[in-house]
Design an enzyme around this catalytic site. Structure first.
Site, PDB file in Angstrom:
ATOM      1  CG  ASP A 178      -3.004 -23.374  -7.516  1.00 34.35           C
ATOM      2  OD1 ASP A 178      -3.536 -24.466  -7.272  1.00 34.35           O
ATOM      3  OD2 ASP A 178      -1.917 -23.244  -8.109  1.00 34.35           O
ATOM      4  CD  GLN A 190       1.991 -29.068  -9.981  1.00 34.62           C
ATOM      5  OE1 GLN A 190       0.919 -28.740 -10.489  1.00 34.62           O
ATOM      6  NE2 GLN A 190       2.050 -29.846  -8.924  1.00 34.62           N
ATOM      7  CE  LYS A 208      -2.710 -30.023 -10.505  1.00 34.34           C
ATOM      8  NZ  LYS A 208      -1.588 -29.373  -9.873  1.00 34.34           N
TER       9      LYS A 208
HETATM   10  N1  GUN Z   1       1.863 -28.741  -6.016  1.00 37.19           N
HETATM   11  C1  GUN Z   1       1.229 -29.676  -5.249  1.00 37.19           C
HETATM   12  N2  GUN Z   1      -0.071 -29.359  -5.097  1.00 37.19           N
HETATM   13  C2  GUN Z   1      -0.261 -28.198  -5.784  1.00 37.19           C
HETATM   14  C3  GUN Z   1      -1.407 -27.397  -6.011  1.00 37.19           C
HETATM   15  O1  GUN Z   1      -2.522 -27.651  -5.536  1.00 37.19           O
HETATM   16  N3  GUN Z   1      -1.200 -26.277  -6.769  1.00 37.19           N
HETATM   17  C4  GUN Z   1       0.033 -25.972  -7.298  1.00 37.19           C
HETATM   18  N4  GUN Z   1       0.127 -24.846  -8.022  1.00 37.19           N
HETATM   19  N5  GUN Z   1       1.117 -26.712  -7.098  1.00 37.19           N
HETATM   20  C5  GUN Z   1       0.958 -27.822  -6.355  1.00 37.19           C
END
Ligand code: GUN
Length: 311
Positions: free
Chosen positions: A136, A113, A69
């Site tokens: 998100d 996350q 990311k």
């Molecule tokens: N963990 C796995 N996929 C995601 C996501 O799309 N967002 C977040 N915040 N955590 C994740």
């Protein structure tokens, strides 16, 4: 595309007729469009979109996701703020950080996350994020807006899936979509997005009876259950479009490889299918950047409106 199809054609089987939906290429195009817009913003103003990512602990998969990311955020020309906290971080300390990020005008998107270490309350953390920065799309305010058809920040994975479906099928009106999986992150928002496209939507889950009969009725099947190759060829009607959200690491013939929730090699009779890897996965990060840009634009519009109000 032909080479990808050949690569997946099982020996001794009928020709694999399904189109392979290249999510990697689509996501690259999406990210390039985001970058072009960010470059324009940079050249005309003094602010650029900023994304803050919070990682608590050292879960190996999460560490890899967070690194990618950061890389993609920077590649798009945005500011990337990474906060790595120890696995022992308290709920209060995490909420304090979220509060600081909410108040920081250089941060337009916040992503904590998941999964969080088990002593932390993920729901409370998500609810503490300013909904306007919730890139998100997990906050209850965004989930509610999506459910009633208002403008919302939409969860990245289902947003990527609907983009791929609309690109492939154009008009989804009246199609029967079966979503397998009812998570807040994928299944439920996916169902809302399909409803917005005027699909007939069935949401199936672990207690659904006779799942293969349900999926066989569908024009579109979206699977997000986290079970390697659960959906078999005879669960899918000829000509259906299959979106595989699963990413499962399995050991086959002594080798580690990634497979989806769908038995890809058995899907030759589908109209189109997303591969794993290279299908839905790359779309998620593309949509995260697109959501961050969107959150930035809305913040700019709010600031401009506030200035006008005070004139
Ligand atoms: N963990 C796995 N996929 C995601 C996501 O799309 N967002 C977040 N915040 N955590 C994740």
């Amino acid at each position: 595309m032909a080479n990808m199809k050949d690569a997946h054609t099982p020996l001794g089987c009928l020709a694999f007729e399904a189109d392979i939906i290249d999510g990697k290429a689509f996501a690259a195009g999406l990210m390039a469009r985001v970058k072009t817009e960010v470059d324009e913003i940079r050249s005309t103003g003094d602010k650029v979109p900023g994304l803050a990512v919070v990682l608590v602990g050292e879960d190996p998969a999460s560490t890899v996701y967070v690194a990618s990311k950061r890389r993609e955020t920077q590649a798009a020309g945005m500011n990337s703020f990474e906060h790595r906290l120890p696995a022992t971080t308290s709920q209060d300390d995490l909420l304090t950080l979220v509060g600081q990020l909410n108040a920081d005008p250089t941060v337009h998107g916040i992503l904590v996350q998941l999964p969080l270490p088990s002593h932390l309350d993920a729901d409370a953390v998500i609810e503490a994020i300013d909904p306007a920065k919730d890139v998100d799309g997990f906050h209850i305010a965004n989930a509610g807006k999506l459910a009633v058809g208002q403008t919302a920040l939409v969860p990245c994975t289902p947003l990527g899936c609907i983009m791929l479906l609309k690109d492939r099928l154009d008009d989804l009106t009246g199609l029967h979509a079966v979503v397998v999986g009812r998570s807040n992150i994928v299944g439920k928002p996916m169902a809302q997005l399909l409803l917005q496209e005027d699909c007939t939507v069935t949401v199936a889950h672990r207690y659904s009876r006779d799942l293969p009969t349900l999926t066989r009725m569908a024009d579109i099947v979206v699977v997000a259950v986290g079970r390697p190759e659960m959906v078999r060829g005879d669960w899918i009607k000829p000509g259906a479009t299959v979106i595989d959200v699963g990413i499962n690491r399995v050991i086959q013939d002594g080798k580690s490889r990634l497979v989806g929730d769908v038995a890809f090699a058995e899907m030759g009779h589908a109209r189109a299918i997303t591969p794993v890897p290279g299908g839905v996965g790359p779309m998620t990060i593309g949509c995260l950047l697109s959501n961050t840009l969107e959150a930035f634009r809305r913040a700019q519009a709010r600031d401009a409106a506030a200035v006008k109000e005070n004139l």
